[in-house]
Design a protein around this motif. Structure first.
Motif, PDB file in Angstrom:
ATOM      1  N   ASP A 163       0.814  -1.235  -0.061  1.00  0.00           N
ATOM      2  CA  ASP A 163       0.219  -0.050   0.102  1.00  0.00           C
ATOM      3  C   ASP A 163       0.960   1.283   0.023  1.00  0.00           C
ATOM      4  O   ASP A 163       1.456   1.595   0.871  1.00  0.00           O
ATOM      5  CB  ASP A 163      -0.952  -0.073   1.004  1.00  0.00           C
ATOM      6  CG  ASP A 163      -1.929   1.022   1.369  1.00  0.00           C
ATOM      7  OD1 ASP A 163      -1.718   1.834   0.564  1.00  0.00           O
ATOM      8  OD2 ASP A 163      -2.726   1.298   2.013  1.00  0.00           O
ATOM      9  N   ALA A 164       0.913   2.081  -1.124  1.00  0.00           N
ATOM     10  CA  ALA A 164       1.790   3.196  -1.353  1.00  0.00           C
ATOM     11  C   ALA A 164       1.480   4.197  -0.194  1.00  0.00           C
ATOM     12  O   ALA A 164       1.981   4.916   0.119  1.00  0.00           O
ATOM     13  CB  ALA A 164       1.592   3.726  -2.634  1.00  0.00           C
ATOM     14  N   ALA A 165       0.158   4.440  -0.013  1.00  0.00           N
ATOM     15  CA  ALA A 165      -0.303   5.310   1.057  1.00  0.00           C
ATOM     16  C   ALA A 165       0.105   4.799   2.515  1.00  0.00           C
ATOM     17  O   ALA A 165       0.462   5.810   3.318  1.00  0.00           O
ATOM     18  CB  ALA A 165      -2.171   5.484   1.074  1.00  0.00           C
ATOM     19  N   GLN A 166       0.204   3.531   2.718  1.00  0.00           N
ATOM     20  CA  GLN A 166       0.802   3.382   3.948  1.00  0.00           C
ATOM     21  C   GLN A 166       2.132   3.300   4.104  1.00  0.00           C
ATOM     22  O   GLN A 166       2.558   3.757   5.069  1.00  0.00           O
ATOM     23  CB  GLN A 166       0.579   1.936   4.286  1.00  0.00           C
ATOM     24  CG  GLN A 166       0.838   1.207   5.634  1.00  0.00           C
ATOM     25  CD  GLN A 166       0.192   1.806   6.940  1.00  0.00           C
ATOM     26  OE1 GLN A 166      -1.140   2.120   6.824  1.00  0.00           O
ATOM     27  NE2 GLN A 166       1.154   2.482   7.898  1.00  0.00           N
ATOM     28  N   ASP A 167       2.947   3.234   2.882  1.00  0.00           N
ATOM     29  CA  ASP A 167       4.430   3.490   2.899  1.00  0.00           C
ATOM     30  C   ASP A 167       4.661   5.016   3.269  1.00  0.00           C
ATOM     31  O   ASP A 167       5.419   5.207   4.078  1.00  0.00           O
ATOM     32  CB  ASP A 167       4.936   3.268   1.432  1.00  0.00           C
ATOM     33  CG  ASP A 167       4.966   1.992   1.066  1.00  0.00           C
ATOM     34  OD1 ASP A 167       4.729   0.832   1.950  1.00  0.00           O
ATOM     35  OD2 ASP A 167       4.994   1.572  -0.155  1.00  0.00           O
ATOM     36  N   GLU A 168       3.974   5.944   2.591  1.00  0.00           N
ATOM     37  CA  GLU A 168       4.033   7.400   2.848  1.00  0.00           C
ATOM     38  C   GLU A 168       3.638   7.691   4.271  1.00  0.00           C
ATOM     39  O   GLU A 168       4.558   8.530   4.966  1.00  0.00           O
ATOM     40  CB  GLU A 168       3.179   8.316   1.829  1.00  0.00           C
ATOM     41  CG  GLU A 168       3.572   9.746   2.003  1.00  0.00           C
ATOM     42  CD  GLU A 168       5.067  10.135   1.721  1.00  0.00           C
ATOM     43  OE1 GLU A 168       5.382  11.175   2.187  1.00  0.00           O
ATOM     44  OE2 GLU A 168       5.738   9.249   0.856  1.00  0.00           O
ATOM     45  N   LYS A 169       2.702   7.096   4.786  1.00  0.00           N
ATOM     46  CA  LYS A 169       2.521   7.264   6.331  1.00  0.00           C
ATOM     47  C   LYS A 169       3.555   6.874   7.036  1.00  0.00           C
ATOM     48  O   LYS A 169       3.910   7.475   8.135  1.00  0.00           O
ATOM     49  CB  LYS A 169       0.997   6.660   6.639  1.00  0.00           C
ATOM     50  CG  LYS A 169       0.457   7.030   7.963  1.00  0.00           C
ATOM     51  CD  LYS A 169      -0.754   6.332   8.368  1.00  0.00           C
ATOM     52  CE  LYS A 169      -1.782   6.652   7.287  1.00  0.00           C
ATOM     53  NZ  LYS A 169      -3.051   5.912   7.743  1.00  0.00           N
ATOM     54  N   SER A 170       4.115   5.627   6.781  1.00  0.00           N
ATOM     55  CA  SER A 170       5.133   5.021   7.823  1.00  0.00           C
ATOM     56  C   SER A 170       6.360   5.892   7.632  1.00  0.00           C
ATOM     57  O   SER A 170       6.850   6.247   8.508  1.00  0.00           O
ATOM     58  CB  SER A 170       5.487   3.739   7.223  1.00  0.00           C
ATOM     59  OG  SER A 170       4.346   2.999   7.429  1.00  0.00           O
TER      60      SER A 170
END
Length: 193
Positions: A163-170
């Protein structure tokens, strides 16, 4: 100079062959013979440069990712460095997942810990210079171990995420935690002496 270039090119050939072999087999099943056969070199050449297959994998990761991350100004460009690391993970997901599946999460994390230690230590030393403080070596080691475990663990966990959005959040969260709490930890520990 010519010898250094030849050595680097040989190591890159072996690294490329390791990656190619990892497309067909799990890391634990890849032999030195598989690698040298793939790139047309001999076993003696392999052992001149590397102790074993895991040593070649470690060199590959260091050459392609860890050494690049170390070139960032980690105190000011941590998010960019983390984005690079995540992009590297995504672009090399087959190789990294093969390593993950063969040696497991804990072993992969331990495998990366040494390199993360030096990255975190460089951030700690930048903070010390910026704040003009000196932290006891034992306290520095504890701080580095603590943050290394967290950063390495989070990045290894991203391997299984798609999940790219999760990557950015992390990335943003790790960066925020490191920027705020690491600086406070270094300053506070420097006063403990």
């Amino acid at each position: 100079m010519k010898h250094e270039v030849t050595t680097l090119n040989t190591k890159k050939m072996l690294s490329a062959s390791l990656k190619h072999c990892m497309e067909k087999k799990s890391l634990s099943k890849i032999t030195v013979t598989d690698i040298v056969t793939d790139c047309g070199l001999n076993r003696k050449t392999f052992y001149y440069h590397f102790q074993d297959v895991p040593d070649l994998l470690k060199w590959t990761l260091e050459q392609e990712a860890v050494d690049v991350v170390k070139q960032f100004d980690l105190l000011n460009e941590l998010e960019e460095a983390l984005r690079f690391a995540v992009r590297y993970i995504r672009e090399n997901s087959h190789m990294i997942n093969c390593a993950y599946d063969s040696i497991g999460r804990d072993e992969l994390k331990r495998f990366l810990n040494h390199d993360f230690q030096s990255i975190v230590m460089s951030i700690v030393e930048q903070i010390e210079r910026k704040e003009n403080v000196h932290t006891d070596p034992d306290a520095k080691k504890i701080i580095c171990n603590f943050y290394t475990e967290g950063m390495a663990g989070e990045l290894v966990d991203l391997l299984k995420s798609r999940d790219a959005a999760q990557d950015e959040k992390s990335i943003r969260c790790i960066s925020l935690v490191v920027r705020t709490s690491l600086e406070a930890a270094v300053i506070s520990c420097s006063k403990m002496q």
